[in-house]
Design a protein around this motif. Sequence first.
Motif, PDB file in Angstrom:
ATOM      1  N   GLU A  16       7.016  29.775  34.182  1.00  0.00           N
ATOM      2  CA  GLU A  16       8.474  29.811  34.176  1.00  0.00           C
ATOM      3  C   GLU A  16       9.116  28.429  34.250  1.00  0.00           C
ATOM      4  OE1 GLU A  16      10.439  32.591  33.887  1.00  0.00           O
ATOM      5  OE2 GLU A  16       8.559  33.621  33.447  1.00  0.00           O
ATOM      6  N   THR A  17       8.337  27.362  34.174  1.00  0.00           N
ATOM      7  CA  THR A  17       8.857  26.001  34.274  1.00  0.00           C
ATOM      8  C   THR A  17       9.683  25.643  33.044  1.00  0.00           C
ATOM      9  OG1 THR A  17       6.871  25.391  35.499  1.00  0.00           O
ATOM     10  CG2 THR A  17       8.191  23.596  34.625  1.00  0.00           C
ATOM     11  N   LEU A  18      10.830  25.014  33.274  1.00  0.00           N
ATOM     12  CA  LEU A  18      11.640  24.515  32.159  1.00  0.00           C
ATOM     13  C   LEU A  18      10.908  23.358  31.497  1.00  0.00           C
ATOM     14  CD1 LEU A  18      15.231  24.353  33.677  1.00  0.00           C
ATOM     15  CD2 LEU A  18      14.351  26.014  32.067  1.00  0.00           C
ATOM     16  N   VAL A  19      10.865  23.377  30.172  1.00  0.00           N
ATOM     17  CA  VAL A  19      10.170  22.330  29.437  1.00  0.00           C
ATOM     18  C   VAL A  19      11.069  21.830  28.314  1.00  0.00           C
ATOM     19  CG1 VAL A  19       8.112  21.737  28.116  1.00  0.00           C
ATOM     20  CG2 VAL A  19       7.964  23.446  29.914  1.00  0.00           C
ATOM     21  N   PRO A  20      11.615  20.610  28.438  1.00  0.00           N
ATOM     22  CA  PRO A  20      12.395  20.055  27.333  1.00  0.00           C
ATOM     23  C   PRO A  20      11.490  19.744  26.138  1.00  0.00           C
ATOM     24  CG  PRO A  20      12.755  18.824  29.365  1.00  0.00           C
ATOM     25  CD  PRO A  20      11.613  19.749  29.605  1.00  0.00           C
ATOM     26  N   ALA A  21      12.047  19.881  24.961  1.00  0.00           N
ATOM     27  CA  ALA A  21      11.290  19.592  23.746  1.00  0.00           C
ATOM     28  C   ALA A  21      12.178  18.820  22.775  1.00  0.00           C
ATOM     29  CB  ALA A  21      10.803  20.879  23.095  1.00  0.00           C
ATOM     30  N   LEU A  35       6.688  18.015  23.481  1.00  0.00           N
ATOM     31  CA  LEU A  35       7.057  18.569  24.779  1.00  0.00           C
ATOM     32  C   LEU A  35       7.173  17.441  25.790  1.00  0.00           C
ATOM     33  CD1 LEU A  35       4.727  21.689  24.943  1.00  0.00           C
ATOM     34  CD2 LEU A  35       7.126  21.586  24.283  1.00  0.00           C
ATOM     35  N   LYS A  36       8.217  17.500  26.588  1.00  0.00           N
ATOM     36  CA  LYS A  36       8.451  16.502  27.635  1.00  0.00           C
ATOM     37  C   LYS A  36       8.049  17.089  28.978  1.00  0.00           C
ATOM     38  CE  LYS A  36      10.474  13.440  25.000  1.00  0.00           C
ATOM     39  NZ  LYS A  36      10.069  12.075  24.890  1.00  0.00           N
ATOM     40  N   THR A  37       8.130  16.282  30.026  1.00  0.00           N
ATOM     41  CA  THR A  37       7.846  16.773  31.368  1.00  0.00           C
ATOM     42  C   THR A  37       9.079  17.510  31.886  1.00  0.00           C
ATOM     43  OG1 THR A  37       8.556  14.682  32.340  1.00  0.00           O
ATOM     44  CG2 THR A  37       6.203  14.941  31.885  1.00  0.00           C
ATOM     45  N   SER A  41      14.949  17.262  38.619  1.00  0.00           N
ATOM     46  CA  SER A  41      15.652  18.176  39.520  1.00  0.00           C
ATOM     47  C   SER A  41      14.902  19.487  39.696  1.00  0.00           C
ATOM     48  CB  SER A  41      17.066  18.435  39.012  1.00  0.00           C
ATOM     49  OG  SER A  41      17.030  18.991  37.713  1.00  0.00           O
ATOM     50  N   GLU A  42      14.287  19.976  38.630  1.00  0.00           N
ATOM     51  CA  GLU A  42      13.509  21.216  38.728  1.00  0.00           C
ATOM     52  C   GLU A  42      12.278  21.012  39.607  1.00  0.00           C
ATOM     53  OE1 GLU A  42      14.213  24.352  37.582  1.00  0.00           O
ATOM     54  OE2 GLU A  42      16.153  23.469  37.081  1.00  0.00           O
ATOM     55  N   LEU A  43      11.614  19.887  39.446  1.00  0.00           N
ATOM     56  CA  LEU A  43      10.435  19.599  40.262  1.00  0.00           C
ATOM     57  C   LEU A  43      10.812  19.431  41.737  1.00  0.00           C
ATOM     58  CD1 LEU A  43       8.629  17.112  37.849  1.00  0.00           C
ATOM     59  CD2 LEU A  43       8.048  19.504  38.265  1.00  0.00           C
ATOM     60  N   ILE A  44      11.960  18.803  41.986  1.00  0.00           N
ATOM     61  CA  ILE A  44      12.426  18.615  43.361  1.00  0.00           C
ATOM     62  C   ILE A  44      12.794  19.956  43.987  1.00  0.00           C
ATOM     63  CG2 ILE A  44      14.289  17.637  44.767  1.00  0.00           C
ATOM     64  CD1 ILE A  44      14.242  15.239  42.763  1.00  0.00           C
ATOM     65  N   ASP A  80       7.836  10.048  31.027  1.00  0.00           N
ATOM     66  CA  ASP A  80       9.162  10.198  30.433  1.00  0.00           C
ATOM     67  C   ASP A  80      10.215   9.299  31.059  1.00  0.00           C
ATOM     68  OD1 ASP A  80       8.273  12.068  28.637  1.00  0.00           O
ATOM     69  OD2 ASP A  80       8.887  13.792  29.833  1.00  0.00           O
ATOM     70  N   LEU A  81       9.867   8.539  32.066  1.00  0.00           N
ATOM     71  CA  LEU A  81      10.832   7.639  32.694  1.00  0.00           C
ATOM     72  C   LEU A  81      10.829   6.286  31.996  1.00  0.00           C
ATOM     73  CD1 LEU A  81      10.207   8.414  36.471  1.00  0.00           C
ATOM     74  CD2 LEU A  81      12.059   9.236  35.033  1.00  0.00           C
ATOM     75  N   ASN A  82      11.871   5.505  32.212  1.00  0.00           N
ATOM     76  CA  ASN A  82      11.973   4.197  31.562  1.00  0.00           C
ATOM     77  C   ASN A  82      11.372   3.097  32.436  1.00  0.00           C
ATOM     78  OD1 ASN A  82      13.919   4.183  33.510  1.00  0.00           O
ATOM     79  ND2 ASN A  82      15.569   3.465  32.183  1.00  0.00           N
ATOM     80  N   THR A  83      10.259   3.400  33.077  1.00  0.00           N
ATOM     81  CA  THR A  83       9.541   2.430  33.884  1.00  0.00           C
ATOM     82  C   THR A  83       8.046   2.715  33.790  1.00  0.00           C
ATOM     83  OG1 THR A  83       9.316   1.470  36.083  1.00  0.00           O
ATOM     84  CG2 THR A  83       9.709   3.826  35.981  1.00  0.00           C
TER      85      THR A  83
END
Length: 106
Positions: A16-21, A35-37, A41-44, A80-83
Motif C-alpha cells: 500500500e506504499t505510495l510510489v511516485p513515478a 519508480l521513485k522512492t 512524509s509517508e515514511l515519517i 532521490d534527494l539532492n545530496t
Amino acid sequence: MEFCKQFNAQTQKMGETLVPAVLSIYNDRSFTFILKTPPASELIKKAAGVVKGSGVPNKEKVGSITNAQVTEIAKTKLPDLNTTSIQAAEMIIKGTARSMGVDIKD
C-alpha cells in the motif's frame, strides 16, 4: 493496458506504499517509466505510527521518531534527494518531520 501490467508487476511487492513515478510517452505510443522512492512524509508517518501530520506543527505534536529511524529513512530516500551525504539527508528528513509536527527523540 501494457503500462498497467508493467507498473503493477514492479510495484506489487510494495503493498500500500505510495510510489511516485516519472512516465515518458513517445509519439510511437511506446513509454518508459521510472519508480521513485516513497515521499519522506509517508515514511515519517509510517515510522511514527500516525495517520497525518499536525495542522499546527509548532504547537501540536502528533508523534515522535528516533534518530535511528531518521537515519533509516534518509538511507531509503538518498537516491532521490539532492545530496550524496547521509548527514545532509538526515537533516532534510528532520526538517520534514519538524514541519509535520513529529518530534525527533534521541
